[in-house]
Design an enzyme around this catalytic site. Sequence first.
Site, PDB file in Angstrom:
ATOM      1  N   PHE A  69       3.048   9.775   4.756  1.00  0.00           N
ATOM      2  CA  PHE A  69       3.576   9.140   3.540  1.00  0.00           C
ATOM      3  C   PHE A  69       4.283   7.875   3.982  1.00  0.00           C
ATOM      4  O   PHE A  69       5.252   7.924   4.748  1.00  0.00           O
ATOM      5  CB  PHE A  69       4.574  10.036   2.801  1.00  0.00           C
ATOM      6  CG  PHE A  69       5.229   9.351   1.618  1.00  0.00           C
ATOM      7  CD1 PHE A  69       4.833   9.648   0.321  1.00  0.00           C
ATOM      8  CD2 PHE A  69       6.235   8.391   1.795  1.00  0.00           C
ATOM      9  CE1 PHE A  69       5.425   9.007  -0.775  1.00  0.00           C
ATOM     10  CE2 PHE A  69       6.823   7.739   0.710  1.00  0.00           C
ATOM     11  CZ  PHE A  69       6.413   8.056  -0.569  1.00  0.00           C
ATOM     12  N   GLU A  70       3.828   6.752   3.477  1.00  0.00           N
ATOM     13  CA  GLU A  70       4.554   5.503   3.660  1.00  0.00           C
ATOM     14  C   GLU A  70       4.130   4.538   2.564  1.00  0.00           C
ATOM     15  O   GLU A  70       2.968   4.508   2.162  1.00  0.00           O
ATOM     16  CB  GLU A  70       4.335   4.895   5.056  1.00  0.00           C
ATOM     17  CG  GLU A  70       2.909   4.607   5.414  1.00  0.00           C
ATOM     18  CD  GLU A  70       2.744   4.130   6.869  1.00  0.00           C
ATOM     19  OE1 GLU A  70       3.719   4.183   7.655  1.00  0.00           O
ATOM     20  OE2 GLU A  70       1.625   3.701   7.220  1.00  0.00           O
ATOM     21  N   ILE A  71       5.089   3.810   2.082  1.00  0.00           N
ATOM     22  CA  ILE A  71       4.835   2.704   1.153  1.00  0.00           C
ATOM     23  C   ILE A  71       5.336   1.466   1.872  1.00  0.00           C
ATOM     24  O   ILE A  71       6.493   1.425   2.303  1.00  0.00           O
ATOM     25  CB  ILE A  71       5.575   2.899  -0.187  1.00  0.00           C
ATOM     26  CG1 ILE A  71       5.155   4.221  -0.836  1.00  0.00           C
ATOM     27  CG2 ILE A  71       5.294   1.730  -1.125  1.00  0.00           C
ATOM     28  CD1 ILE A  71       5.933   4.555  -2.110  1.00  0.00           C
ATOM     29  N   TYR A 129       0.848  -1.199   0.000  1.00  0.00           N
ATOM     30  CA  TYR A 129       0.000   0.000   0.000  1.00  0.00           C
ATOM     31  C   TYR A 129       0.879   1.243   0.000  1.00  0.00           C
ATOM     32  O   TYR A 129       2.029   1.224   0.434  1.00  0.00           O
ATOM     33  CB  TYR A 129      -0.926   0.020   1.220  1.00  0.00           C
ATOM     34  CG  TYR A 129      -0.221   0.307   2.527  1.00  0.00           C
ATOM     35  CD1 TYR A 129      -0.118   1.610   3.038  1.00  0.00           C
ATOM     36  CD2 TYR A 129       0.372  -0.720   3.262  1.00  0.00           C
ATOM     37  CE1 TYR A 129       0.549   1.874   4.224  1.00  0.00           C
ATOM     38  CE2 TYR A 129       1.036  -0.463   4.455  1.00  0.00           C
ATOM     39  CZ  TYR A 129       1.121   0.837   4.929  1.00  0.00           C
ATOM     40  OH  TYR A 129       1.791   1.096   6.096  1.00  0.00           O
ATOM     41  N   TYR A 136       9.284  -1.442   4.138  1.00  0.00           N
ATOM     42  CA  TYR A 136       8.787  -0.129   4.584  1.00  0.00           C
ATOM     43  C   TYR A 136       9.619   0.969   3.941  1.00  0.00           C
ATOM     44  O   TYR A 136      10.846   0.839   3.824  1.00  0.00           O
ATOM     45  CB  TYR A 136       8.878  -0.013   6.114  1.00  0.00           C
ATOM     46  CG  TYR A 136       8.157   1.196   6.670  1.00  0.00           C
ATOM     47  CD1 TYR A 136       6.806   1.135   6.984  1.00  0.00           C
ATOM     48  CD2 TYR A 136       8.834   2.398   6.857  1.00  0.00           C
ATOM     49  CE1 TYR A 136       6.139   2.248   7.487  1.00  0.00           C
ATOM     50  CE2 TYR A 136       8.175   3.516   7.361  1.00  0.00           C
ATOM     51  CZ  TYR A 136       6.833   3.434   7.669  1.00  0.00           C
ATOM     52  OH  TYR A 136       6.163   4.553   8.150  1.00  0.00           O
TER      53      TYR A 136
END
Length: 367
Positions: A268-270, A184, A212
């Site tokens: 903001f994180e993927i 995500y 992460y």
Amino acid sequence: MHKHAHQPRLTRVVLVLVALAAAVLYLACPPPIEKVRALGYAPDQIRESRLKTANASATHTVRATFVILARNSELHALRTTVRQLEDQFNARHNYPYVFLNNEPFTDEFKHAMEWATSGDCHFGLVPYEHLSVPSWVDNVRAKWAAATMDEHVPYGGSSSYRKMCRFQSGFFFRHKLLDPFDYYWRVEPGVEFTCAIHGDPFRFMVENHKSYAFTITLREFPATVHSLWATTSAFRALYPDYVVPNNTLRWLTADNGKYNMCHFWSNFEIASLAFLRSKQYMAYFDFLDHAGGFFYERWGDAPVHSLAVAMFLNKSQVHYFDNIGYYHRPFQNCPTDPGFNSQYCFCNANRSMLHHPDSCTRAWLDL
């Protein structure tokens, strides 16, 4: 005979008294109106997918999605954000979007997001239990904590913000609409993407075994996390095998052995959903949740995610996307390479959070 003749009458009296007592309790402590409303929602208000014909034959090598928690009132701010994200990246990749809300999305919102995006759109209602105060929390203590928190602490007096932090810490990835996905990318209304994004961050994560990724680090307000470090230490003592040997807890540890307040800014994180769904992370969140600090203090999802990353992942599984231009008021990540910046960005590299005294990114890179 005379004695038994009165038993039906006594039974009726007892039942009436029980019913009256239940009615009084209901009136004194009615279920939250949000829970009552949720019972009447139609299926398409709970979950609805709007698929684009152009994407019917498209396949992605990574099962990934953007995840956005938004209110209907944030439509115009979100539309600007999504248009930038599409222009800078997704128009070339058509990844889907999952939109979540604690109320049903309006048709106006759904149509606007359909028109603004290239990927399929999935709209979901957050279950009441995921965005509320759990039963084991002392409401009086929680309200007192919110009322007495320093007025200079952002959202210090907000109950809804605390619920949101708990949701982002332990529940968004459990939503049914996230089940088909492995990765995500979290997006919030009003943020800006200030550089063209080359390549595919999702594919980069998979191909380089990353779990992460972040763009900004900073320090938390100490008043919001008084007991988070101690609670985390108690968890580590209870589950020592869950902490990986080559962890990065030293990045979060001050010289006195306490929490130095550093964290990845999680707006903001993927990340890998497998990481959040792991038994280690689930056990950690459950431990924190039952400690009550989301409400007795104001534990944010950013320090919670950061502590989990530091305990359960090694540094090679974490990535800093230094070339993604990102702005969330009042901070930004802006690529510092002059050639890249001048050709692909519209942000000022001199104002990048990397140069801020409260940034922890250089310390992370020096690990």
